[in-house]
Scaffold this active site. Structure first.
Site, PDB file in Angstrom:
ATOM      1  N   LEU A 113     -12.453 -74.016 -91.394  1.00 55.66           N
ATOM      2  CA  LEU A 113     -12.939 -73.077 -90.380  1.00 55.66           C
ATOM      3  C   LEU A 113     -12.592 -73.503 -88.958  1.00 55.66           C
ATOM      4  O   LEU A 113     -12.572 -74.690 -88.634  1.00 55.66           O
ATOM      5  CB  LEU A 113     -14.462 -72.920 -90.520  1.00 55.66           C
ATOM      6  CG  LEU A 113     -14.960 -72.500 -91.906  1.00 55.66           C
ATOM      7  CD1 LEU A 113     -16.482 -72.364 -91.907  1.00 55.66           C
ATOM      8  CD2 LEU A 113     -14.318 -71.192 -92.357  1.00 55.66           C
TER       9      LEU A 113
ATOM     10  N   GLY B 232     -12.160 -60.365 -89.358  1.00 51.54           N
ATOM     11  CA  GLY B 232     -11.428 -60.527 -88.107  1.00 51.54           C
ATOM     12  C   GLY B 232     -10.301 -59.521 -87.975  1.00 51.54           C
ATOM     13  O   GLY B 232      -9.626 -59.199 -88.960  1.00 51.54           O
TER      14      GLY B 232
ATOM     15  N   LYS C 239      -7.678 -60.156 -86.553  1.00 53.01           N
ATOM     16  CA  LYS C 239      -6.409 -60.880 -86.684  1.00 53.01           C
ATOM     17  C   LYS C 239      -5.687 -60.405 -87.940  1.00 53.01           C
ATOM     18  O   LYS C 239      -4.475 -60.218 -87.947  1.00 53.01           O
ATOM     19  CB  LYS C 239      -6.684 -62.374 -86.760  1.00 53.01           C
ATOM     20  CG  LYS C 239      -5.533 -63.127 -87.302  1.00 53.01           C
ATOM     21  CD  LYS C 239      -5.343 -64.446 -86.663  1.00 53.01           C
ATOM     22  CE  LYS C 239      -4.149 -65.093 -87.260  1.00 53.01           C
ATOM     23  NZ  LYS C 239      -4.292 -65.208 -88.728  1.00 53.01           N
TER      24      LYS C 239
ATOM     25  N   SER D 275      -5.619 -69.886 -86.472  1.00 54.10           N
ATOM     26  CA  SER D 275      -5.392 -69.672 -87.894  1.00 54.10           C
ATOM     27  C   SER D 275      -5.472 -71.023 -88.586  1.00 54.10           C
ATOM     28  O   SER D 275      -5.019 -72.028 -88.030  1.00 54.10           O
ATOM     29  CB  SER D 275      -3.994 -69.076 -88.109  1.00 54.10           C
ATOM     30  OG  SER D 275      -3.591 -69.240 -89.457  1.00 54.10           O
ATOM     31  N   SER D 276      -6.022 -71.040 -89.784  1.00 57.87           N
ATOM     32  CA  SER D 276      -6.060 -72.307 -90.541  1.00 57.87           C
ATOM     33  C   SER D 276      -4.646 -72.823 -90.765  1.00 57.87           C
ATOM     34  O   SER D 276      -4.427 -74.020 -90.882  1.00 57.87           O
ATOM     35  CB  SER D 276      -6.748 -72.089 -91.888  1.00 57.87           C
ATOM     36  OG  SER D 276      -8.015 -71.491 -91.696  1.00 57.87           O
ATOM     37  N   ARG D 277      -3.682 -71.906 -90.835  1.00 60.54           N
ATOM     38  CA  ARG D 277      -2.295 -72.311 -91.108  1.00 60.54           C
ATOM     39  C   ARG D 277      -1.604 -72.926 -89.884  1.00 60.54           C
ATOM     40  O   ARG D 277      -0.520 -73.484 -90.026  1.00 60.54           O
ATOM     41  CB  ARG D 277      -1.484 -71.118 -91.623  1.00 60.54           C
ATOM     42  CG  ARG D 277      -1.870 -70.700 -93.027  1.00 60.54           C
ATOM     43  CD  ARG D 277      -0.895 -69.689 -93.600  1.00 60.54           C
ATOM     44  NE  ARG D 277      -1.083 -69.502 -95.034  1.00 60.54           N
ATOM     45  CZ  ARG D 277      -1.789 -68.520 -95.594  1.00 60.54           C
ATOM     46  NH1 ARG D 277      -2.375 -67.614 -94.839  1.00 60.54           N
ATOM     47  NH2 ARG D 277      -1.898 -68.433 -96.908  1.00 60.54           N
TER      48      ARG D 277
ATOM     49  N   HIS E 134     -13.257 -68.078 -87.145  1.00 62.95           N
ATOM     50  CA  HIS E 134     -14.284 -67.885 -88.177  1.00 62.95           C
ATOM     51  C   HIS E 134     -15.672 -68.009 -87.545  1.00 62.95           C
ATOM     52  O   HIS E 134     -16.590 -67.261 -87.881  1.00 62.95           O
ATOM     53  CB  HIS E 134     -14.175 -68.950 -89.269  1.00 62.95           C
ATOM     54  CG  HIS E 134     -12.864 -69.009 -89.989  1.00 62.95           C
ATOM     55  ND1 HIS E 134     -11.952 -70.016 -89.801  1.00 62.95           N
ATOM     56  CD2 HIS E 134     -12.318 -68.169 -90.910  1.00 62.95           C
ATOM     57  CE1 HIS E 134     -10.902 -69.825 -90.583  1.00 62.95           C
ATOM     58  NE2 HIS E 134     -11.088 -68.707 -91.261  1.00 62.95           N
TER      59      HIS E 134
ATOM     60  N   GLN F  48      -4.928 -64.230-104.350  1.00 62.89           N
ATOM     61  CA  GLN F  48      -4.237 -63.591-103.222  1.00 62.89           C
ATOM     62  C   GLN F  48      -2.992 -64.353-102.768  1.00 62.89           C
ATOM     63  O   GLN F  48      -2.399 -64.031-101.741  1.00 62.89           O
ATOM     64  CB  GLN F  48      -5.201 -63.355-102.058  1.00 62.89           C
ATOM     65  CG  GLN F  48      -5.676 -64.595-101.343  1.00 62.89           C
ATOM     66  CD  GLN F  48      -6.799 -64.272-100.373  1.00 62.89           C
ATOM     67  OE1 GLN F  48      -7.905 -63.897-100.770  1.00 62.89           O
ATOM     68  NE2 GLN F  48      -6.536 -64.394 -99.076  1.00 62.89           N
TER      69      GLN F  48
END
Ligand code: AMP
Length: 281
Positions: A33, A147, A149, A185-187, A37, A61
């Protein structure tokens, strides 16, 4: 704040909350997070008596060659953040808890799921809708927070809720950005310093597009061309798509007037990033 791992425990807690007359907010996430988030959790805590944050890296996914295995995880940090924001439980099931081997049911929002990100990621939104509908049935939230996003996801979830009569209100939440403009972004953790510099071109190109539109530019092809030039001009970038679409149908539009979204997906090195601006932002 408790971390709950099973569906039956969540159901027991929810039953008690309902008996006490509490309203429930749900924030579905894949964990690792960040403040993006966090803003969803804050809104849920503000507007509901109880808040459930799900942390589940949902295998359904991810496509076969995507980053399921290496997706970042840090439940200790996640639970500290959720606790500090006043969340009540984290639901963190193992994949076997969510998906029985015998599972035969999928949830597909036709049309919307096959456009934009759905072209490069054909199974993605089927997996998202499957897990979100399961979470809705497990947590039975009054409100769920998503979100902007992930704008296409937001549109698809709304359609699914409408089509399947889920008794939940979907609340859109603004994109949270780093000081340098990069959408959190987590990425982003995959990016090297040099790649991060290149990734700034996403928001920069969107800001330029926004300024073109506010100064009266209406031709979608021209705006898309300008965005494309800015992104192609930085190292490591490879555009997946730059689109201007109607916010309900996600179909391309030629003239940018109302109900539009400017959406893009770009590989920076091996990392695929998305960003957008819409009338809702
Ligand atoms: P994820 O963990 O990436 O699946 O995201 C979980 C939720 O957080 C989704 O509804 C996302 O749209 C939302 N989210 C992720 N990043 C941001 C951000 N930078 N700003 C606002 N919401 C975000």
């Amino acid at each position: 704040m408790e971390i709950i791992k099973t569906v039956s425990e969540v159901r027991d807690i929810v039953k008690k909350w309902r008996k006490a007359g509490h309203s429930i907010g749900l924030v579905p996430t894949m964990g690792y997070l960040h403040a993006g988030h966090g803003s969803l959790v804050e809104q849920s805590v503000k507007n509901n008596d109880k808040t459930v944050v799900s942390v589940f890296v949902n295998p359904a996914q991810f496509g076969p060659n995507e980053d399921l295995e290496k997706y970042p995880r840090d439940i200790k940090r996640d639970s500290e953040l959720v606790a500090s924001l006043g969340g009540d439980i984290i639901f963190k099931p193992e994949p076997e808890e969510m998906y029985k081997k015998s599972n035969a049911t999928t949830v597909k929002v036709e049309g919307l799921s096959q456009k934009l990100c759905g072209i490069t990621r054909p199974v993605h939104f089927v997996g998202v809708c499957q897990v979100v509908s399961k979470l809705f049935n497990i947590v039975t939230p009054d409100n769920a927070y998503f979100g902007l996003k992930d704008f296409q996801q937001y549109v698809i979830i709304n359609k699914m809720v409408e089509d399947l009569n889920f008794p939940v209100k979907i609340n859109p939440c603004a994109i949270v950005r780093d000081k340098n403009g990069l959408a959190l972004s987590s990425r982003n953790v995959y990016l090297t310093d040099e790649e991060t510099k290149s990734a700034l071109s996403l928001n920069q190109s969107l800001q330029y597009a926004k300024s073109l539109i506010s100064s009266g530019e209406k031709k979608a092809f021209f705006i898309i061309d300008e965005i494309t030039k800015i992104i192609n001009n930085v190292p490591y970038s490879k555009i997946d798509y730059v689109k201007i679409v109607d916010i309900d149908t996600l179909d391309d539009i030629d003239i940018v007037e109302k109900k539009y979204a400017v959406l893009l997906a770009v590989y920076i090195g091996k990392t695929r990033l998305i960003d957008n601006f819409t009338e809702l932002s």
